[in-house]
Scaffold this active site. Sequence first.
Site, PDB file in Angstrom:
ATOM      1  N   HIS A 107       0.816  -1.225   0.000  1.00  0.00           N
ATOM      2  CA  HIS A 107       0.000   0.000   0.000  1.00  0.00           C
ATOM      3  C   HIS A 107       0.842   1.263   0.000  1.00  0.00           C
ATOM      4  O   HIS A 107       0.346   2.331   0.346  1.00  0.00           O
ATOM      5  CB  HIS A 107      -0.959  -0.010   1.203  1.00  0.00           C
ATOM      6  CG  HIS A 107      -1.955  -1.120   1.096  1.00  0.00           C
ATOM      7  ND1 HIS A 107      -2.610  -1.629   2.193  1.00  0.00           N
ATOM      8  CD2 HIS A 107      -2.382  -1.845   0.023  1.00  0.00           C
ATOM      9  CE1 HIS A 107      -3.424  -2.604   1.788  1.00  0.00           C
ATOM     10  NE2 HIS A 107      -3.294  -2.757   0.469  1.00  0.00           N
ATOM     11  N   THR A 176      -3.160  -8.178  11.143  1.00  0.00           N
ATOM     12  CA  THR A 176      -4.053  -7.679  10.101  1.00  0.00           C
ATOM     13  C   THR A 176      -5.438  -8.295  10.260  1.00  0.00           C
ATOM     14  O   THR A 176      -5.577  -9.487  10.531  1.00  0.00           O
ATOM     15  CB  THR A 176      -3.510  -7.962   8.676  1.00  0.00           C
ATOM     16  OG1 THR A 176      -4.488  -7.546   7.707  1.00  0.00           O
ATOM     17  CG2 THR A 176      -3.148  -9.413   8.458  1.00  0.00           C
TER      18      THR A 176
HETATM   19  N1  APR Z   1      -0.298  -6.982  17.946  1.00  0.00           N
HETATM   20  C1  APR Z   1      -0.795  -7.684  16.891  1.00  0.00           C
HETATM   21  N2  APR Z   1      -1.976  -7.404  16.292  1.00  0.00           N
HETATM   22  C2  APR Z   1      -2.685  -6.367  16.789  1.00  0.00           C
HETATM   23  C3  APR Z   1      -2.239  -5.576  17.874  1.00  0.00           C
HETATM   24  C4  APR Z   1      -0.980  -5.918  18.457  1.00  0.00           C
HETATM   25  N3  APR Z   1      -0.478  -5.225  19.477  1.00  0.00           N
HETATM   26  N4  APR Z   1      -3.179  -4.623  18.114  1.00  0.00           N
HETATM   27  C5  APR Z   1      -4.171  -4.795  17.211  1.00  0.00           C
HETATM   28  N5  APR Z   1      -3.878  -5.857  16.424  1.00  0.00           N
HETATM   29  C6  APR Z   1      -4.653  -6.424  15.319  1.00  0.00           C
HETATM   30  C7  APR Z   1      -6.149  -6.187  15.401  1.00  0.00           C
HETATM   31  O1  APR Z   1      -6.765  -7.207  16.176  1.00  0.00           O
HETATM   32  C8  APR Z   1      -6.550  -6.276  13.923  1.00  0.00           C
HETATM   33  O2  APR Z   1      -6.856  -7.619  13.541  1.00  0.00           O
HETATM   34  O3  APR Z   1      -4.232  -5.786  14.135  1.00  0.00           O
HETATM   35  C9  APR Z   1      -5.295  -5.825  13.180  1.00  0.00           C
HETATM   36  C10 APR Z   1      -5.426  -4.445  12.576  1.00  0.00           C
HETATM   37  O4  APR Z   1      -6.419  -4.505  11.584  1.00  0.00           O
HETATM   38  P1  APR Z   1      -6.703  -3.179  10.728  1.00  0.00           P
HETATM   39  O5  APR Z   1      -6.780  -2.005  11.650  1.00  0.00           O
HETATM   40  O6  APR Z   1      -7.856  -3.496   9.818  1.00  0.00           O
HETATM   41  O7  APR Z   1      -5.369  -2.980   9.869  1.00  0.00           O
HETATM   42  P2  APR Z   1      -4.965  -3.728   8.528  1.00  0.00           P
HETATM   43  O8  APR Z   1      -5.503  -5.130   8.487  1.00  0.00           O
HETATM   44  O9  APR Z   1      -3.495  -3.559   8.370  1.00  0.00           O
HETATM   45  O10 APR Z   1      -5.715  -2.850   7.398  1.00  0.00           O
HETATM   46  C11 APR Z   1      -5.436  -3.175   6.045  1.00  0.00           C
HETATM   47  O11 APR Z   1      -6.698  -1.243   5.366  1.00  0.00           O
HETATM   48  O12 APR Z   1      -7.176   0.971   5.693  1.00  0.00           O
HETATM   49  C12 APR Z   1      -6.491   0.090   4.896  1.00  0.00           C
HETATM   50  O13 APR Z   1      -4.574   0.538   3.655  1.00  0.00           O
HETATM   51  C13 APR Z   1      -5.021   0.362   4.957  1.00  0.00           C
HETATM   52  O14 APR Z   1      -3.190  -1.209   4.944  1.00  0.00           O
HETATM   53  C14 APR Z   1      -4.440  -0.910   5.564  1.00  0.00           C
HETATM   54  C15 APR Z   1      -5.485  -1.940   5.208  1.00  0.00           C
END
Ligand code: APR
Length: 235
Positions: A107, A176
């Site tokens: 991204h 994620t």
């Molecule tokens: N350690 C590991 N995982 C964690 C922690 C932690 N300390 N804290 C939160 N999480 C987990 C949450 O439970 C969740 O499943 O990280 C994940 C974050 O999910 P999102 O906020 O949806 O982030 P992500 O999956 O990276 O989003 C994907 O969405 O908005 C777009 O481009 C943006 O790259 C991003 C994409």
Amino acid sequence: MKSMLNIVVFSGAGMSAESGIQTFRDSNGLWENHRIEDVATPQAWQKDPDLVTSFYNERRKSVILAKPNNAHEGVVELEELGDVLVITQNIDDLHERAGSSNVLHLHGNIRLAKSSGPDQEKAYYPINGWKLDNTSVCPDGYRLRPHVVWFGEEVPSYEKAAELLPSADVLIVIGTSLQVYPAAGLLQFATNAQQKFIIDPKADQLDIPSDFIKLNATASDGMSTVIRELKKRNS
Ligand code: APR
């Protein structure tokens, strides 16, 4: 000489949570405080490029102030076991600053800028410091924008990631929610991985294939468990 493993780490915002960088969809996540359509789409850029530029300037400031955490360092430690490719959805540079040398940003990378014109993937320009100036112009004459893939835009490195995943012996998915495509769909290409782990405090709530070992843990705790497990299995 023991055969070296091919390890792929697929990371999301949870990887950088312990570095103090907001995730997107946790409580008080980024998308709770900003409307995606106002700051993270091509239409948002057309409507108000200054708002979009300042939104990413603020995020860039927090990335620069943040430090890689134990999970980023754990990914570097995996290099003792074989070749490690990091495929990250994150736009921060914490994997690189921890010492990972093979990082593919699906991204984009918030530390870089690119043209807002039609040839936007032709060249990327490092941004000095946290502020991309509103008046910064690309050599092609178009205003510079953050090198970030917005909703509705193509993911330029998707094909490369899809080509690399079949060579993975080990796949570690970390931090994620697997809600954003096409990124989340890439996991299907890891057809030869014998060892698959997913690390997330909510791992048991995630919709993932049954051949993944689920670790309901933070990135740093989960990474240390996986490193111990891999060292035991492959020593
Ligand atoms: N350690 C590991 N995982 C964690 C922690 C932690 N300390 N804290 C939160 N999480 C987990 C949450 O439970 C969740 O499943 O990280 C994940 C974050 O999910 P999102 O906020 O949806 O982030 P992500 O999956 O990276 O989003 C994907 O969405 O908005 C777009 O481009 C943006 O790259 C991003 C994409």
